[in-house]
Design a protein around this motif. Sequence first.
Motif, short mmCIF file in Angstrom:
data_model
loop_
_atom_site.label_atom_id
_atom_site.label_comp_id
_atom_site.label_asym_id
_atom_site.label_seq_id
_atom_site.Cartn_x
_atom_site.Cartn_y
_atom_site.Cartn_z
N ILE A 151 6.22 -32.87 5.40
CA ILE A 151 6.41 -34.00 5.72
C ILE A 151 5.08 -34.43 6.73
O ILE A 151 5.60 -34.05 7.83
CB ILE A 151 7.42 -35.40 5.54
N VAL A 152 4.45 -36.13 6.13
CA VAL A 152 3.40 -36.31 7.16
C VAL A 152 3.52 -37.43 7.60
O VAL A 152 3.35 -37.64 6.71
CB VAL A 152 1.99 -35.41 6.61
N LYS A 153 2.94 -38.41 8.21
CA LYS A 153 3.48 -39.25 9.02
C LYS A 153 1.26 -40.03 8.36
O LYS A 153 0.75 -39.08 9.88
CB LYS A 153 3.74 -39.26 9.87
N THR A 154 1.09 -40.59 7.81
CA THR A 154 0.22 -40.91 7.35
C THR A 154 -0.21 -42.49 7.60
O THR A 154 0.36 -42.70 6.70
CB THR A 154 -0.78 -39.98 6.74
N ASN A 155 -1.22 -43.05 8.44
CA ASN A 155 -1.61 -44.28 7.90
C ASN A 155 0.79 -45.63 8.40
O ASN A 155 0.44 -46.23 7.22
CB ASN A 155 -2.05 -45.12 7.21
N GLY A 156 1.13 -44.47 9.05
CA GLY A 156 2.03 -45.22 9.88
C GLY A 156 2.90 -44.99 8.25
O GLY A 156 4.48 -45.41 8.68
N GLU A 157 3.19 -44.12 7.46
CA GLU A 157 4.04 -43.40 6.61
C GLU A 157 4.39 -42.15 5.98
O GLU A 157 3.56 -41.30 6.31
CB GLU A 157 3.91 -44.38 4.62
N TRP A 158 5.43 -42.11 5.74
CA TRP A 158 5.98 -40.32 6.22
C TRP A 158 5.70 -40.25 4.47
O TRP A 158 6.16 -41.08 3.98
CB TRP A 158 7.58 -40.01 7.05
N LYS A 159 5.11 -39.08 4.97
CA LYS A 159 4.84 -38.36 3.01
C LYS A 159 4.81 -36.77 2.70
O LYS A 159 4.61 -36.36 3.75
CB LYS A 159 3.46 -39.15 2.52
N ILE A 160 5.68 -36.82 1.64
CA ILE A 160 5.62 -34.66 1.48
C ILE A 160 4.02 -34.61 1.26
O ILE A 160 3.68 -35.22 -0.22
CB ILE A 160 6.24 -35.27 0.30
N ILE A 161 3.48 -33.58 1.61
CA ILE A 161 2.67 -32.64 1.63
C ILE A 161 2.31 -31.63 0.83
O ILE A 161 1.44 -31.59 0.45
CB ILE A 161 1.73 -33.17 2.94
N ASN A 162 3.67 -30.99 1.70
CA ASN A 162 3.82 -29.92 0.41
C ASN A 162 5.74 -29.60 0.36
O ASN A 162 6.11 -29.92 1.03
CB ASN A 162 3.76 -28.54 1.40
N VAL A 163 5.61 -28.70 -0.19
CA VAL A 163 7.33 -28.46 -0.88
C VAL A 163 6.99 -26.51 -1.42
O VAL A 163 6.22 -25.96 -2.09
CB VAL A 163 7.49 -29.23 -2.06
N LEU A 164 7.81 -25.77 -0.87
CA LEU A 164 8.36 -24.12 -0.94
C LEU A 164 9.24 -24.62 -1.30
O LEU A 164 10.20 -24.16 -0.95
CB LEU A 164 8.07 -23.74 -0.13
N TRP A 165 10.00 -23.83 -2.86
CA TRP A 165 11.12 -24.24 -3.31
C TRP A 165 11.41 -22.80 -4.31
O TRP A 165 10.44 -21.79 -4.48
CB TRP A 165 11.76 -25.15 -4.31
N GLN A 166 12.72 -22.27 -4.63
CA GLN A 166 13.05 -21.36 -5.11
C GLN A 166 14.65 -21.85 -5.46
O GLN A 166 15.61 -23.13 -5.51
CB GLN A 166 13.54 -19.70 -4.53
N TYR A 167 15.27 -21.34 -7.06
CA TYR A 167 16.67 -21.14 -7.38
C TYR A 167 17.16 -20.78 -6.36
O TYR A 167 17.14 -20.10 -5.22
CB TYR A 167 16.79 -20.91 -8.35
N ASN A 168 18.36 -21.41 -6.55
CA ASN A 168 19.52 -20.66 -5.52
C ASN A 168 19.89 -19.38 -6.05
O ASN A 168 19.79 -18.52 -5.78
CB ASN A 168 21.34 -21.70 -5.20
N ASP A 169 20.03 -19.18 -7.35
CA ASP A 169 20.19 -18.05 -8.53
C ASP A 169 19.14 -17.19 -8.51
O ASP A 169 17.61 -17.34 -8.62
CB ASP A 169 20.52 -18.39 -9.61
N VAL A 170 17.70 -16.29 -7.12
CA VAL A 170 17.43 -16.12 -7.52
C VAL A 170 16.56 -15.27 -9.26
O VAL A 170 15.29 -14.84 -9.21
CB VAL A 170 16.26 -15.05 -6.20
N SER A 171 17.37 -14.68 -9.86
CA SER A 171 16.54 -14.55 -10.95
C SER A 171 16.63 -15.24 -11.82
O SER A 171 15.94 -14.92 -13.02
CB SER A 171 18.35 -13.41 -11.77
N LYS A 172 16.54 -15.95 -11.22
CA LYS A 172 16.29 -17.36 -12.32
C LYS A 172 14.56 -17.00 -12.54
O LYS A 172 13.58 -18.51 -12.90
CB LYS A 172 17.24 -17.88 -12.32
N HIS A 173 14.07 -16.94 -11.44
CA HIS A 173 12.67 -16.99 -11.05
C HIS A 173 11.95 -15.85 -12.29
O HIS A 173 10.53 -15.27 -11.36
CB HIS A 173 12.12 -16.33 -9.12
#
Length: 149
Positions: free
Chosen positions: A126-148
């Motif tokens: 999350i990055v603060k630009t122009n005084g606001e926090w915004k999500i810039i990157n997301v890396l995700w996975q399922y808890n059950d990795v077999s769903k990948h």
Amino acid sequence: MKKYLLVITIIFYSFKIQAQTAQDTLDIKRVALAYIESQHTPNPKLMEGALHPRMVKRSVFRNKTAQKDFISEFFAENMVILAETYNVKGDKFPKNPRKEVKLLDVSAKTASIKLYADEWIDYMHIVKTNGEWKIINVLWQYNDVSKHE
């Protein structure tokens, strides 16, 4: 004695530069929760407000036919559409969905968090630009990795 005072001053100054305010902490958590809550109750405006326009969301999946891993990518526009359409019937999440935000690291302009949601884990930058926090990157996975696969 002067050396100790100098060291203490340097340490204090370093923390002061890197520290976030209580409001920053609240804003970072609010943005992470907006990301998931906009999917719980379809709300594309809430999602859009949480994301930096250049946000990228990634995960790794396995192509069964080719037996190779590949990286999936979604962009801010995809996530806004997802927030609008994913849970329109209200059947994608439990009645009381899990949404736990853990701050991993926070600096003056950047933060790393871990979001625990029902079926998955999201690591966010999350990055603060122009005084606001915004999500810039997301890396995700399922808890059950077999769903990948």
